[in-house]
Enzyme design. Structure first.
Site, mmCIF file in Angstrom:
data_model
loop_
_atom_site.group_PDB
_atom_site.id
_atom_site.type_symbol
_atom_site.label_atom_id
_atom_site.label_comp_id
_atom_site.label_asym_id
_atom_site.label_seq_id
_atom_site.Cartn_x
_atom_site.Cartn_y
_atom_site.Cartn_z
ATOM 1 N N ARG A 32 0.853 -1.200 0.000
ATOM 2 C CA ARG A 32 0.000 0.000 0.000
ATOM 3 C C ARG A 32 0.884 1.243 0.000
ATOM 4 O O ARG A 32 1.812 1.374 0.802
ATOM 5 C CB ARG A 32 -0.897 0.001 1.239
ATOM 6 C CG ARG A 32 -1.611 1.342 1.528
ATOM 7 C CD ARG A 32 -2.786 1.552 0.604
ATOM 8 N NE ARG A 32 -3.391 2.857 0.776
ATOM 9 C CZ ARG A 32 -4.393 3.132 1.620
ATOM 10 N NH1 ARG A 32 -4.892 2.178 2.394
ATOM 11 N NH2 ARG A 32 -4.901 4.341 1.694
ATOM 12 N N ARG A 40 -5.230 1.628 -4.623
ATOM 13 C CA ARG A 40 -4.460 1.002 -3.550
ATOM 14 C C ARG A 40 -4.508 -0.514 -3.694
ATOM 15 O O ARG A 40 -5.511 -1.068 -4.146
ATOM 16 C CB ARG A 40 -5.001 1.428 -2.185
ATOM 17 C CG ARG A 40 -6.406 0.927 -1.888
ATOM 18 C CD ARG A 40 -7.196 1.897 -1.054
ATOM 19 N NE ARG A 40 -7.594 3.052 -1.802
ATOM 20 C CZ ARG A 40 -8.424 3.982 -1.342
ATOM 21 N NH1 ARG A 40 -8.944 3.880 -0.149
ATOM 22 N NH2 ARG A 40 -8.756 5.013 -2.068
ATOM 23 N N ASP A 48 -6.691 -1.596 1.332
ATOM 24 C CA ASP A 48 -7.119 -0.599 2.311
ATOM 25 C C ASP A 48 -7.894 -1.337 3.398
ATOM 26 O O ASP A 48 -8.811 -2.105 3.091
ATOM 27 C CB ASP A 48 -8.007 0.444 1.620
ATOM 28 C CG ASP A 48 -8.445 1.543 2.570
ATOM 29 O OD1 ASP A 48 -7.622 1.980 3.387
ATOM 30 O OD2 ASP A 48 -9.613 1.968 2.488
ATOM 31 N N ASP A 65 -9.960 -0.599 6.999
ATOM 32 C CA ASP A 65 -10.504 0.385 7.933
ATOM 33 C C ASP A 65 -11.216 -0.318 9.077
ATOM 34 O O ASP A 65 -11.912 -1.324 8.870
ATOM 35 C CB ASP A 65 -11.522 1.297 7.231
ATOM 36 C CG ASP A 65 -10.868 2.274 6.274
ATOM 37 O OD1 ASP A 65 -9.736 2.713 6.559
ATOM 38 O OD2 ASP A 65 -11.476 2.585 5.233
#
Length: 291
Positions: free
Chosen positions: A87, A96, A99, A101
């Site tokens: 990344r 990317r 990712d 989260d």
């Protein structure tokens, strides 16, 4: 460290190169974190990009995990996984490889510079909400769904996997290497299972084999290189026929080992190297995840 286990929900997305490889590699790394386990994953979704439209579509999933890692430590570990999987943070909301989260962390509400929980934009993103709703049944998330939020299509990726990891008795001793993590993610993936050694017409059970000086020998000293080469070629054919470019293989073996294999002395010592099948698959552009 917290002593209490917490259920957390993570969103994973990729829109570069082999998207399935990066998401599955990320899941494997998360599952390997200290005091952390991936309990369940959502379906895979292909989605239009959010924020910056001029880029490739994403693949997105949500993972439900159990962890004892405090939220800021978890965040740090997830960022390390992103970095390990190439990344680069160059363009905001840009392309990317991976990712990750944190969407929810138990019932915690947190508002720090480095981390906000619940994720401050999760309610604006159908590509998070739709997979999240599959796993998170105790929250009213329907109210956040947007009527028009771009393409979001459920997909079922095809991935190759070592037969023994699925619990099939193809291991040299007649047993298997059934893997809880593999069986869990297999609920959302179409696995095409392969066993190069049985493809190569080696019996099961059979004598263990290891690589020495570029050839494969059984413990009794029989040269079985030809059988291993046949099995690797047939494995490649199966994957190509099914248009598969990601495969999950059993670690350390003379056929499927990737990065580390046994050293040929049958003493349990490991050396850097790849199994016969892994070498062939890599040369043909197939990405390998080692379990």
């Amino acid at each position: 460290m917290l002593n209490k286990e917490v259920i957390s929900y993570l969103s994973l997305g990729s829109n570069m190169k082999n998207k399935i490889y990066f998401i599955l590699s990320g899941l494997k790394e998360i599952n390997s974190l200290e005091e952390t386990e991936v309990l369940e994953i959502s379906s895979f979704y292909e989605t239009e990009p959010w924020g910056l439209k001029e880029q490739e579509n994403f693949y997105n999933i949500v993972a439900k995990i159990r962890t004892k890692l405090p939220p800021l430590i978890l965040l740090k570990k997830l960022q390390e996984i992103e970095k390990k999987l190439l990344r680069e943070r160059i363009i905001k909301w840009g392309p990317r490889t991976l990712d990750i989260d944190i969407i929810f962390y138990g019932n915690l509400n947190l508002n720090l510079k480095e981390l906000t929980i619940p994720h401050k934009r999760f309610s604006q993103r159908n590509f998070v909400l739709k997979p999240l709703m599959e796993l998170c049944k105790d929250r009213n998330l329907n109210k956040f769904l947007k009527e028009d939020c771009g393409k979001i299509d459920k997909i079922i990726p095809k991935v190759g996997v070592s037969s023994c990891l699925l619990g099939k008795n193809t291991k040299y001793n007649g047993g298997n290497n059934k893997n809880k993590f593999i069986l869990m993610i297999g609920k959302k993936i179409k696995f095409i299972d392969v066993c190069p050694e049985t493809f190569g017409k080696l019996e099961c059970p059979r004598s263990p084999s290891e690589i020495k000086n570029g050839k494969v020998y059984s413990r009794e000293g029989k040269d079985v290189t030809e059988e291993f080469n046949l099995g690797s070629s047939l494995t490649l054919n199966v994957l190509k026929k099914n248009e598969i470019n990601t495969v999950i293989l059993k670690a350390k073996s003379p056929s499927c080992g990737y990065g580390l294999i046994y050293d040929g002395t049958f003493s349990g010592n490991l050396i850097e190297g790849n199994g016969v099948t892994s070498d062939l698959l890599m040369k043909n552009g197939i990405d390998i995840i080692s379990i």
